[in-house]
Scaffold this active site. Sequence first.
Site, PDB file in Angstrom:
ATOM      1  N   GLN A  50       0.855  -1.198   0.000  1.00  0.00           N
ATOM      2  CA  GLN A  50       0.000   0.000   0.000  1.00  0.00           C
ATOM      3  C   GLN A  50       0.886   1.242   0.000  1.00  0.00           C
ATOM      4  OE1 GLN A  50      -3.430  -0.665   3.050  1.00  0.00           O
ATOM      5  NE2 GLN A  50      -1.773  -2.004   3.632  1.00  0.00           N
ATOM      6  N   ASN A  51       2.182   1.039   0.161  1.00  0.00           N
ATOM      7  CA  ASN A  51       3.090   2.178   0.300  1.00  0.00           C
ATOM      8  C   ASN A  51       3.395   2.819  -1.045  1.00  0.00           C
ATOM      9  OD1 ASN A  51       3.084   1.456   2.934  1.00  0.00           O
ATOM     10  ND2 ASN A  51       5.126   0.537   2.941  1.00  0.00           N
ATOM     11  N   HIS A  76      -1.619   1.369  -4.216  1.00  0.00           N
ATOM     12  CA  HIS A  76      -2.048   2.752  -3.969  1.00  0.00           C
ATOM     13  C   HIS A  76      -1.220   3.773  -4.744  1.00  0.00           C
ATOM     14  CE1 HIS A  76      -4.170   1.672   0.122  1.00  0.00           C
ATOM     15  NE2 HIS A  76      -4.841   1.268  -0.936  1.00  0.00           N
ATOM     16  N   ALA A  90       8.982  -4.259  12.589  1.00  0.00           N
ATOM     17  CA  ALA A  90       9.177  -5.019  11.354  1.00  0.00           C
ATOM     18  C   ALA A  90      10.653  -5.347  11.116  1.00  0.00           C
ATOM     19  CB  ALA A  90       8.611  -4.223  10.165  1.00  0.00           C
ATOM     20  N   CYS A  93      -1.121  11.913 -15.830  1.00  0.00           N
ATOM     21  CA  CYS A  93      -1.577  13.078 -16.589  1.00  0.00           C
ATOM     22  C   CYS A  93      -3.105  13.069 -16.694  1.00  0.00           C
ATOM     23  CB  CYS A  93      -0.950  13.083 -17.983  1.00  0.00           C
ATOM     24  SG  CYS A  93      -1.540  14.472 -18.973  1.00  0.00           S
TER      25      CYS A  93
HETATM   26  P1  OAD Z   1      -1.297   3.046   9.095  1.00  0.00           P
HETATM   27  O1  OAD Z   1      -0.590   4.274   9.542  1.00  0.00           O
HETATM   28  O2  OAD Z   1      -2.783   3.052   9.124  1.00  0.00           O
HETATM   29  O3  OAD Z   1      -0.835   1.792   9.972  1.00  0.00           O
HETATM   30  C1  OAD Z   1       0.522   1.506  10.166  1.00  0.00           C
HETATM   31  C2  OAD Z   1       0.625   0.273  11.036  1.00  0.00           C
HETATM   32  O4  OAD Z   1       1.990  -0.037  11.166  1.00  0.00           O
HETATM   33  C3  OAD Z   1       0.046   0.430  12.460  1.00  0.00           C
HETATM   34  O5  OAD Z   1      -0.738  -0.694  12.782  1.00  0.00           O
HETATM   35  C4  OAD Z   1       1.307   0.495  13.340  1.00  0.00           C
HETATM   36  O6  OAD Z   1       1.113  -0.115  14.599  1.00  0.00           O
HETATM   37  C5  OAD Z   1       2.278  -0.327  12.512  1.00  0.00           C
HETATM   38  N1  OAD Z   1       3.695   0.012  12.750  1.00  0.00           N
HETATM   39  C6  OAD Z   1       4.239   1.207  13.095  1.00  0.00           C
HETATM   40  N2  OAD Z   1       5.568   1.111  13.200  1.00  0.00           N
HETATM   41  C7  OAD Z   1       5.894  -0.171  12.942  1.00  0.00           C
HETATM   42  C8  OAD Z   1       7.115  -0.907  12.904  1.00  0.00           C
HETATM   43  N3  OAD Z   1       8.299  -0.335  13.154  1.00  0.00           N
HETATM   44  N4  OAD Z   1       7.049  -2.225  12.587  1.00  0.00           N
HETATM   45  C9  OAD Z   1       5.877  -2.830  12.329  1.00  0.00           C
HETATM   46  N5  OAD Z   1       4.700  -2.192  12.348  1.00  0.00           N
HETATM   47  C10 OAD Z   1       4.692  -0.872  12.649  1.00  0.00           C
HETATM   48  O7  OAD Z   1      -0.739   2.706   7.635  1.00  0.00           O
HETATM   49  P2  OAD Z   1      -1.365   1.725   6.530  1.00  0.00           P
HETATM   50  O8  OAD Z   1      -2.033   0.573   7.160  1.00  0.00           O
HETATM   51  O9  OAD Z   1      -0.298   1.455   5.545  1.00  0.00           O
HETATM   52  O10 OAD Z   1      -3.752   5.156   1.705  1.00  0.00           O
HETATM   53  O11 OAD Z   1      -2.452   2.648   5.865  1.00  0.00           O
HETATM   54  C11 OAD Z   1      -3.213   2.155   4.807  1.00  0.00           C
HETATM   55  C12 OAD Z   1      -3.554   3.273   3.856  1.00  0.00           C
HETATM   56  O12 OAD Z   1      -4.183   4.334   4.566  1.00  0.00           O
HETATM   57  C13 OAD Z   1      -2.364   3.937   3.206  1.00  0.00           C
HETATM   58  O13 OAD Z   1      -1.897   3.249   2.064  1.00  0.00           O
HETATM   59  C14 OAD Z   1      -2.884   5.284   2.845  1.00  0.00           C
HETATM   60  C15 OAD Z   1      -3.645   5.597   4.109  1.00  0.00           C
HETATM   61  O14 OAD Z   1      -4.715   6.474   3.984  1.00  0.00           O
HETATM   62  C16 OAD Z   1      -3.911   6.180   0.850  1.00  0.00           C
HETATM   63  O15 OAD Z   1      -3.345   7.242   1.001  1.00  0.00           O
HETATM   64  C17 OAD Z   1      -4.836   5.865  -0.278  1.00  0.00           C
END
Ligand code: OAD
Length: 247
Positions: A91-92, A109, A223, A117
């Site tokens: 998702q990154n 994403h 991680a 464009c």
């Molecule tokens: P989040 O910020 O929602 O969640 C990040 C997760 O990573 C949380 O559960 C943290 O506990 C965990 N975390 C933090 N540090 C960590 C580490 N060092 N090791 C392991 N885990 C850790 O991010 P996403 O789930 O990626 O979409 O968010 C999903 C989507 O929401 C993104 O792609 C973005 C956002 O809105 C769009 O922008 C379309």
Amino acid sequence: MTQLATIVILTGAGISAESGIDTFRSAGGLWERHRIEDVATPEGFARNPGLVLGFYDARRAALAQAAPNPAHLALARLEREFAGKVLLVTQNVDDLHERGGSREVVHMHGELKSALCLACETRSPWGAPLLGEAGERPPCPVCAAPMLRPDIVWFGEMPYQMGRIYEALGQCDLFVSIGTSGAVYPAAGFVQEARAAGARTLELNLEPSEGSHFFHESRNGPAGLLVPRWVDEVLEGSTRKRASHEG
Ligand code: OAD
């Protein structure tokens, strides 16, 4: 583990946290400092393109200061050394998986290093700002229209390569979710999709995610520590499998 043939891995912002990239939903995360409606929706972009372009230009610039961490490197090693198939879905929007050595990465994403464009709908590799200092916007490398937007899938838009992802989820033996809160669909539903198809499911996250109860197993910790350990386990299993076949 010895029977593993196909693994689907989903990563989220948590895998890049130890590289210094902001997560979204942690305390002090991006969505505490910015409104999703303003910077991550097509409507927000239509209302104030300068604000949105500036937001993603700053995130792209921050990437230059970041380097892949042991979790990214371990997944690249898995792709190189695992005898079966691995599909890495992220998702990154950063490029740390690629810089860590992963060759095949599905950016569902979108990507900071790509521009879309609005005139000709072409996606082009892009490393520079999308907003000039005087507010000017660069021309599309394909059609020359100054109508480039970040190639990011915003809320309300369809993520990339969903057909390929669902096909892989329907065929995998193991689904692993790393560093994602499980708050955003469709990615948050991948675990149930894989489980329904008979896969074992594993979560590697700093803390239990919103969807933790859907997984057969959840391991909590950073991680950078958990992912290399898990990759070692898988590779030890697959090496033994090869050895026993040869024997
Ligand atoms: P989040 O910020 O929602 O969640 C990040 C997760 O990573 C949380 O559960 C943290 O506990 C965990 N975390 C933090 N540090 C960590 C580490 N060092 N090791 C392991 N885990 C850790 O991010 P996403 O789930 O990626 O979409 O968010 C999903 C989507 O929401 C993104 O792609 C973005 C956002 O809105 C769009 O922008 C379309």
